[in-house]
Design an enzyme around this catalytic site. Structure first.
Site, mmCIF file in Angstrom:
data_model
loop_
_atom_site.group_PDB
_atom_site.id
_atom_site.type_symbol
_atom_site.label_atom_id
_atom_site.label_comp_id
_atom_site.label_asym_id
_atom_site.label_seq_id
_atom_site.Cartn_x
_atom_site.Cartn_y
_atom_site.Cartn_z
ATOM 1 N N ASP A 136 4.325 0.799 -5.831
ATOM 2 C CA ASP A 136 3.149 1.169 -5.045
ATOM 3 C C ASP A 136 2.066 1.791 -5.925
ATOM 4 O O ASP A 136 1.930 1.407 -7.081
ATOM 5 C CB ASP A 136 3.590 2.139 -3.933
ATOM 6 C CG ASP A 136 2.799 1.967 -2.648
ATOM 7 O OD1 ASP A 136 1.595 2.265 -2.682
ATOM 8 O OD2 ASP A 136 3.357 1.532 -1.635
ATOM 9 N N HIS A 197 -1.289 6.132 -0.756
ATOM 10 C CA HIS A 197 -0.420 5.112 -0.144
ATOM 11 C C HIS A 197 1.013 5.193 -0.682
ATOM 12 O O HIS A 197 1.984 5.158 0.083
ATOM 13 C CB HIS A 197 -1.040 3.745 -0.427
ATOM 14 C CG HIS A 197 -0.444 2.604 0.320
ATOM 15 N ND1 HIS A 197 0.677 1.937 -0.125
ATOM 16 C CD2 HIS A 197 -0.815 1.982 1.462
ATOM 17 C CE1 HIS A 197 0.962 0.952 0.716
ATOM 18 N NE2 HIS A 197 0.076 0.962 1.692
ATOM 19 N N SER A 527 2.848 -1.648 5.881
ATOM 20 C CA SER A 527 3.208 -0.802 4.736
ATOM 21 C C SER A 527 3.992 0.427 5.165
ATOM 22 O O SER A 527 4.822 0.924 4.414
ATOM 23 C CB SER A 527 1.952 -0.297 4.026
ATOM 24 O OG SER A 527 1.330 -1.306 3.312
#
Ligand SMILES: *[C@@H]1O[C@H](CO)[C@@H](O)[C@H](O)[C@H]1NC(C)=O
Ligand SMILES: *[C@@H]1O[C@H](CO)[C@@H](O)[C@H](O)[C@H]1NC(C)=O
Ligand SMILES: *[C@@H]1O[C@H](CO)[C@@H](O)[C@H](O)[C@H]1NC(C)=O
Ligand SMILES: *[C@@H]1O[C@H](CO)[C@@H](O)[C@H](O)[C@H]1NC(C)=O
Length: 565
Positions: A136, A197, A527
């Site tokens: 990520d 994220h 996600s």
């Protein structure tokens, strides 16, 4: 990350790429994949095999630095080639496929309780022996979610390490990959997360329980990962310019050697592709991981709601779609005449019910800037007359999407009417909400019916959503175009309005100048669903350490529970 913004950006990149393709001297990065390693060849001699291939194709143009990267677990390497050279390479004996380097993008508290996984669930002591590899944007190591209080040393099989910051006993690996060395000013050349994220996904899988977490009062509760005793190994492959396929493959390569037990990849191909498995780098990478006993859990994508909107369909992948859960965040606008409309957004600003002048964007074009109502009605950048907008609430139209309008010339707030409804709430740099086109017309007629129209936008509130669980429109749909009798996606999990750890370097709206620095953020996307299923797989593995990826996947997919509200 998971909004429509990256898609718009990608279209521009595509156009740029098509233009580049016309100039023949431009070499671009390709992955040359040569199938399995030659029998009996020891892995240290593989790079020289790759050099020979490069010499053969480039001839007199060959330079020692031509091979940018040799992979270890895949008989594959990266080099820059022209289109013509790439075609010749693909024709060579021993070459299985030649993949152009492409880009991916990225796409709580309540969510675990909602799926029937309470905090006091039975746990196996082996949970802390399991290592989750997260591919990520990196991680924010100082987050409470990643403190190693109470953890012993990493499992003895672990071979990974941390770059740039010191590992603790929770984050036991942290590496970054950027083979092309293509950074922007805002990138931090480190596995540290400047986006949020990656921290969000890692803490949803294996973050500690942290009490009293909220986003300015929204979604408050205890933030926790599904398997808080598991260890995290971070592989940062996503940067401000996106996530390169060549870096993703390098991360898989090292994660396999480091000894991760499972890989969680909340990445999305920028355009929907339906390649056969061995023409798709992600499918190939996860295949080799599977052969080493490592399951790959993957976000199905945010390109729904049409059919065939997933990019990866391999049967060895655990592909995760998103659902809502019982908490829903809504934002309301009230007009001067008392009428209230409900919309979508995460609005943490409190206007304290104060009424502001309400104007229609089509009435205030930036004429000096060459605009008229045909552009200003959509609130396109610079299309509005700044003086007319300042301190007012502006009603805008949009076809779809929620391109972030930043601070919009000092407006007090923005109301967007969308032709296509949007169920992915986002935070903006100013009080803002998205409403239906129908409601937008009603508000417009209020504006034209009165001299001094006014309105106020309320802080978002949480409501109990009756329609649950529900697959939102953004979640990519199957079926599987490659193997028609295997359904995809495989499973759903909560992916709407999930609160988890964030990077303090990325403010709430992601707009420069937004001063709302946060430790925890509420975001949506497949996600967010993917790490829930990664954690569930780790949980199973903690009781059955010898189960294969296929057994774990099968157990998850064939075990059901009856929902009763
Ligand atoms: C991280 O380490 C690499 C390699 O040692 C170095 O090039 C880079 O500048 C470091 N990054 C930061 C932010 O210190
Ligand atoms: C870096 O990325 C930009 C945009 O993605 C691209 O135009 C440029 O060619 C890249 N530079 C290198 C050295 O690859
Ligand atoms: C707005 O401007 C464009 C060209 O800039 C023109 O084609 C169009 O007719 C104008 N629309 C109106 C409503 O004036
Ligand atoms: C409408 O606004 C003008 C100035 O913008 C103000 O003078 C007037 O009193 C307002 N009228 C009402 C009914 O609020």
């Amino acid at each position: 990350m998971v909004s429509l913004r990256p898609c718009l950006l990608f279209i521009l990149l595509c156009i740029a790429m098509i233009n580049l393709a016309h100039s023949n001297n431009d070499r671009k990065a390709y992955i040359v994949y040569m199938g399995d390693h030659p029998k009996g060849m020891d892995s240290t001699s593989i790079p020289s095999l790759h050099t020979v291939m490069a010499q053969e194709v480039l001839g007199g143009d060959y330079k020692p630095e031509a091979v940018l990267h040799s992979y270890k677990n895949f008989n594959a390497f990266v080099m820059k080639l022209t289109e013509e050279e790439a075609e010749r390479m693909a024709e060579m004996d021993n070459v299985f496929s030649v993949f152009p380097n492409t880009k991916y993008h990225l796409h709580t508290t309540r969510s675990w309780d909602f799926i029937g996984f309470p905090q006091n669930v039975n746990r196996a002591t082996t949970e802390s022996d399991i290592i989750v590899g997260v591919l990520d944007t990196g991680i924010w190591p100082e987050s409470e979610s990643f403190s190693d209080r109470g953890f012993g040393p990493p499992p003895s099989k672990w071979k990974g390490s941390c770059h740039n910051f010191t590992c603790n006993n929770k984050i036991i690996g942290a590496k970054y990959y950027n083979i092309l060395q293509n950074f922007t000013e805002d990138d931090m050349i480190s596995p540290r997360d400047t986006n949020g994220h990656g921290s969000h996904c890692a803490s949803t899988v294996a973050g500690n329980s942290v009490n009293s977490v909220s986003l300015f009062g929204l979604a408050s509760g205890t933030s926790r990962g599904g398997v808080p005793s598991a260890r995290i190994a971070v592989y940062k492959i996503c940067w401000n310019k996106g996530c390169q396929v060549i870096d993703m493959l390098a991360a898989f390569d090292e994660a396999i050697d480091d000894g991760v037990d499972i890989i969680s990849a909340s990445l999305e191909s920028p355009s929907i592709q339906h390649f056969p498995y061995f023409k798709s780098v992600f499918d190939v990478a996860s295949f080799y991981a599977m052969r080493k006993g490592i399951l790959t859990s993957q976000a199905a994508g945010n390109s729904g709601p049409s059919l065939y909107t997933m990019s990866y369909h391999a049967p060895w992948l655990l592909s995760v779609a998103a659902t809502t859960f019982d908490r829903k965040i809504v934002t309301k606008v009230q007009l001067g005449n008392g009428v209230v409309y409900e919309g979508v957004s995460i609005n943490t600003f409190d206007l304290e019910k104060k009424l502001y002048p309400l104007i229609y964007a089509g009435d205030v074009p930036n004429i000096a800037g060459g605009h008229n109502s045909s552009t200003s009605r959509y609130c396109i950048e610079d299309s509005l007359d700044a003086d007319s907008v300042k301190g007012k609430i502006v009603l805008c139209e949009r076809i779809h999407g929620t391109e972030n309008v930043g601070f919009l010339s000092g407006a007090a707030g923005v109301i967007f009417g969308l032709i296509y409804p949007q169920d992915l709430p986002e935070a903006y740099a100013l009080p803002e909400l998205l409403i239906t086109q129908w409601d937008q017309r009603l508000i417009h007629s209020y504006i034209t019916s009165i001299r001094n129209a006014t309105a106020t936008i309320f802080k978002s509130e949480e409501i109990n959503d009756g329609l649950i669980p529900f697959v939102p429109s953004f979640s990519s749909r199957g079926p599987n175009p490659i193997t028609v009798n295997t359904l995809k996606p495989d499973i759903t999990a909560p992916g709407v309005e999930v609160i988890a750890a964030w990077s303090p370097l990325n403010p709430l709206s992601s707009v420069k100048g937004d001063k709302r620095t946060i430790q925890y953020n509420v975001i949506s996307g497949t996600s967010m669903a993917c790490p829930h299923v990664t954690a569930a797989a780790v949980y199973i593995k903690s009781f059955y350490p010898n189960w294969t990826p296929a057994m774990i996947k099968s157990a998850l997919m064939t075990t059901g529970n009856h929902f009763s509200n």
